[in-house]
Motif scaffolding. Structure first.
Motif, PDB file in Angstrom:
ATOM      1  N   MET A 294       0.835  -1.207   0.000  1.00 27.10           N
ATOM      2  CA  MET A 294       0.000   0.000   0.000  1.00 27.10           C
ATOM      3  C   MET A 294       0.872   1.260   0.000  1.00 27.10           C
ATOM      4  N   ARG A 295       1.943   1.251   0.768  1.00 26.70           N
ATOM      5  CA  ARG A 295       2.858   2.392   0.792  1.00 26.70           C
ATOM      6  C   ARG A 295       3.506   2.594  -0.589  1.00 26.70           C
ATOM      7  N   LEU A 296       3.847   1.512  -1.255  1.00 25.78           N
ATOM      8  CA  LEU A 296       4.408   1.595  -2.605  1.00 25.78           C
ATOM      9  C   LEU A 296       3.379   2.174  -3.572  1.00 25.78           C
ATOM     10  N   MET A 297       2.132   1.739  -3.458  1.00 25.40           N
ATOM     11  CA  MET A 297       1.063   2.239  -4.329  1.00 25.40           C
ATOM     12  C   MET A 297       0.916   3.756  -4.217  1.00 25.40           C
ATOM     13  N   LEU A 298       1.147   4.268  -3.013  1.00 27.15           N
ATOM     14  CA  LEU A 298       0.954   5.690  -2.747  1.00 27.15           C
ATOM     15  C   LEU A 298       2.209   6.518  -2.974  1.00 27.15           C
ATOM     16  N   GLY A 299       3.300   5.858  -3.329  1.00 24.85           N
ATOM     17  CA  GLY A 299       4.558   6.565  -3.552  1.00 24.85           C
ATOM     18  C   GLY A 299       5.254   6.945  -2.261  1.00 24.85           C
ATOM     19  N   LEU A 300       4.891   6.322  -1.147  1.00 28.17           N
ATOM     20  CA  LEU A 300       5.520   6.629   0.139  1.00 28.17           C
ATOM     21  C   LEU A 300       6.802   5.834   0.338  1.00 28.17           C
ATOM     22  N   ASP A 301       6.936   4.725  -0.360  1.00 28.66           N
ATOM     23  CA  ASP A 301       8.166   3.932  -0.394  1.00 28.66           C
ATOM     24  C   ASP A 301       8.606   3.855  -1.845  1.00 28.66           C
ATOM     25  N   ARG A 302       9.905   3.684  -2.038  1.00 27.18           N
ATOM     26  CA  ARG A 302      10.427   3.598  -3.400  1.00 27.18           C
ATOM     27  C   ARG A 302      10.335   2.170  -3.911  1.00 27.18           C
ATOM     28  N   GLY A 303       9.928   2.058  -5.159  1.00 26.25           N
ATOM     29  CA  GLY A 303       9.824   0.768  -5.817  1.00 26.25           C
ATOM     30  C   GLY A 303       9.901   0.958  -7.318  1.00 26.25           C
ATOM     31  N   THR A 304       9.809  -0.128  -8.046  1.00 26.15           N
ATOM     32  CA  THR A 304       9.947  -0.030  -9.496  1.00 26.15           C
ATOM     33  C   THR A 304       8.615  -0.016 -10.231  1.00 26.15           C
ATOM     34  N   GLY A 305       7.541  -0.351  -9.567  1.00 31.99           N
ATOM     35  CA  GLY A 305       6.239  -0.384 -10.222  1.00 31.99           C
ATOM     36  C   GLY A 305       5.564   0.980 -10.232  1.00 31.99           C
ATOM     37  N   THR A 306       4.403   1.024 -10.853  1.00 35.19           N
ATOM     38  CA  THR A 306       3.618   2.255 -10.921  1.00 35.19           C
ATOM     39  C   THR A 306       2.159   1.929 -10.627  1.00 35.19           C
ATOM     40  N   THR A 307       1.544   2.726  -9.787  1.00 38.45           N
ATOM     41  CA  THR A 307       0.117   2.616  -9.517  1.00 38.45           C
ATOM     42  C   THR A 307      -0.551   3.848 -10.093  1.00 38.45           C
ATOM     43  N   LEU A 308      -1.601   3.642 -10.849  1.00 34.56           N
ATOM     44  CA  LEU A 308      -2.309   4.758 -11.477  1.00 34.56           C
ATOM     45  C   LEU A 308      -3.698   4.908 -10.871  1.00 34.56           C
ATOM     46  N   PHE A 309      -4.075   6.139 -10.657  1.00 31.29           N
ATOM     47  CA  PHE A 309      -5.408   6.499 -10.191  1.00 31.29           C
ATOM     48  C   PHE A 309      -5.998   7.367 -11.295  1.00 31.29           C
ATOM     49  N   ASP A 310      -7.025   6.865 -11.946  1.00 30.37           N
ATOM     50  CA  ASP A 310      -7.589   7.548 -13.111  1.00 30.37           C
ATOM     51  C   ASP A 310      -6.502   7.845 -14.143  1.00 30.37           C
ATOM     52  N   GLU A 311      -5.727   6.824 -14.414  1.00 31.90           N
ATOM     53  CA  GLU A 311      -4.719   6.811 -15.473  1.00 31.90           C
ATOM     54  C   GLU A 311      -3.488   7.677 -15.219  1.00 31.90           C
ATOM     55  N   LYS A 312      -3.267   8.109 -13.960  1.00 37.69           N
ATOM     56  CA  LYS A 312      -2.033   8.840 -13.662  1.00 37.69           C
ATOM     57  C   LYS A 312      -1.615   8.599 -12.211  1.00 37.69           C
ATOM     58  N   PRO A 313      -0.315   8.751 -11.935  1.00 34.03           N
ATOM     59  CA  PRO A 313       0.155   8.556 -10.557  1.00 34.03           C
ATOM     60  C   PRO A 313      -0.468   9.579  -9.612  1.00 34.03           C
ATOM     61  N   LEU A 314      -0.551   9.221  -8.354  1.00 31.18           N
ATOM     62  CA  LEU A 314      -1.171  10.093  -7.362  1.00 31.18           C
ATOM     63  C   LEU A 314      -0.515  11.470  -7.328  1.00 31.18           C
ATOM     64  N   TYR A 315       0.808  11.527  -7.451  1.00 35.83           N
ATOM     65  CA  TYR A 315       1.510  12.817  -7.375  1.00 35.83           C
ATOM     66  C   TYR A 315       1.174  13.750  -8.539  1.00 35.83           C
ATOM     67  N   ASP A 316       0.564  13.246  -9.603  1.00 35.54           N
ATOM     68  CA  ASP A 316       0.160  14.091 -10.727  1.00 35.54           C
ATOM     69  C   ASP A 316      -1.244  14.676 -10.563  1.00 35.54           C
ATOM     70  N   HIS A 317      -1.946  14.289  -9.505  1.00 37.33           N
ATOM     71  CA  HIS A 317      -3.284  14.823  -9.263  1.00 37.33           C
ATOM     72  C   HIS A 317      -3.181  16.163  -8.540  1.00 37.33           C
ATOM     73  N   ALA A 318      -3.989  17.116  -8.962  1.00 36.27           N
ATOM     74  CA  ALA A 318      -3.963  18.454  -8.359  1.00 36.27           C
ATOM     75  C   ALA A 318      -4.396  18.427  -6.898  1.00 36.27           C
ATOM     76  N   SER A 319      -5.345  17.581  -6.549  1.00 33.79           N
ATOM     77  CA  SER A 319      -5.843  17.462  -5.176  1.00 33.79           C
ATOM     78  C   SER A 319      -5.807  16.003  -4.743  1.00 33.79           C
ATOM     79  N   PRO A 320      -4.629  15.526  -4.322  1.00 33.09           N
ATOM     80  CA  PRO A 320      -4.507  14.105  -3.966  1.00 33.09           C
ATOM     81  C   PRO A 320      -5.505  13.641  -2.908  1.00 33.09           C
ATOM     82  N   SER A 321      -5.809  14.486  -1.919  1.00 29.30           N
ATOM     83  CA  SER A 321      -6.724  14.057  -0.853  1.00 29.30           C
ATOM     84  C   SER A 321      -8.173  13.967  -1.325  1.00 29.30           C
TER      85      SER A 321
END
Length: 173
Positions: free
Chosen positions: A21-48
């Motif tokens: 779960m931490r990897l999915m959220l970008g809180l830990d470093r890893g090699t995979g990518t999790t997308l939320f509505d086709e983009k990583p969480l850090y690319d969302h204007a309002s992550p919360s």
């Protein structure tokens, strides 16, 4: 993890559920990518407002009131202050809103964490072992809350080490 469904993430303690779960959220470093509505969480204007997260039950300042804890999070997320009272009511903490959560039981702390997670009315909800510390009434409430949240078209991803809990809570495991 599909909108309108509760997806369970099952595994024994120490198997890597929280780390995943931490990897999915970008809180830990890893090699995979999790997308939320086709983009990583850090690319969302309002992550919360995109993803609500409960990773640790005691993730709050112990002497700031429950209400003020949520007010700080609302300010940081650009969420109206009126939402604070709403979520405290939803999770059943309205009567202790002005109390410091440092002495809350684990179950009450879990409820405050869930309130924080839903503050921005996110489309995705990620809950790590949310039933820990809840009494039977709290577990029944949690099951219904999670199902109702998903029924509104949201996606819920919830972890547990208890097969019986997943059987009663999740649509997919």
């Amino acid at each position: 993890v599909e909108p309108g469904k509760v997806t369970g993430f099952l595994g024994p303690n120490g198997s890597g559920k929280s780390t995943t779960m931490r990897l999915m959220l970008g809180l830990d470093r890893g090699t995979g990518t999790t997308l939320f509505d086709e983009k990583p969480l850090y690319d969302h204007a309002s992550p919360s407002k995109t993803v609500g997260i409960l990773l640790e039950a005691k993730a709050f300042h112990p002497t700031r009131s429950a209400q003020n804890h949520l007010r700080v999070l609302a300010d940081a997320g650009g969420i109206p202050q009126t939402r604070v009272a709403e979520v405290l009511d939803i999770v059943g903490l309205k009567d202790v809103a002005k109390k410091a959560p440092g002495k809350f039981s684990l179950g009450m702390s879990q409820r405050l964490g869930i309130a924080a997670a839903i503050l921005g009315e996110p489309k995705y909800l990620i809950l790590d072992e949310p039933a820990n510390g809840l009494d039977p009434e709290g577990i029944a409430w949690l099951r219904q809350f999670i199902k109702d949240y998903a029924d509104k078209g949201n996606a819920v991803f919830v972890s547990s080490h208890l097969l019986s809990e997943m059987a009663q809570m999740a649509d997919d495991v």
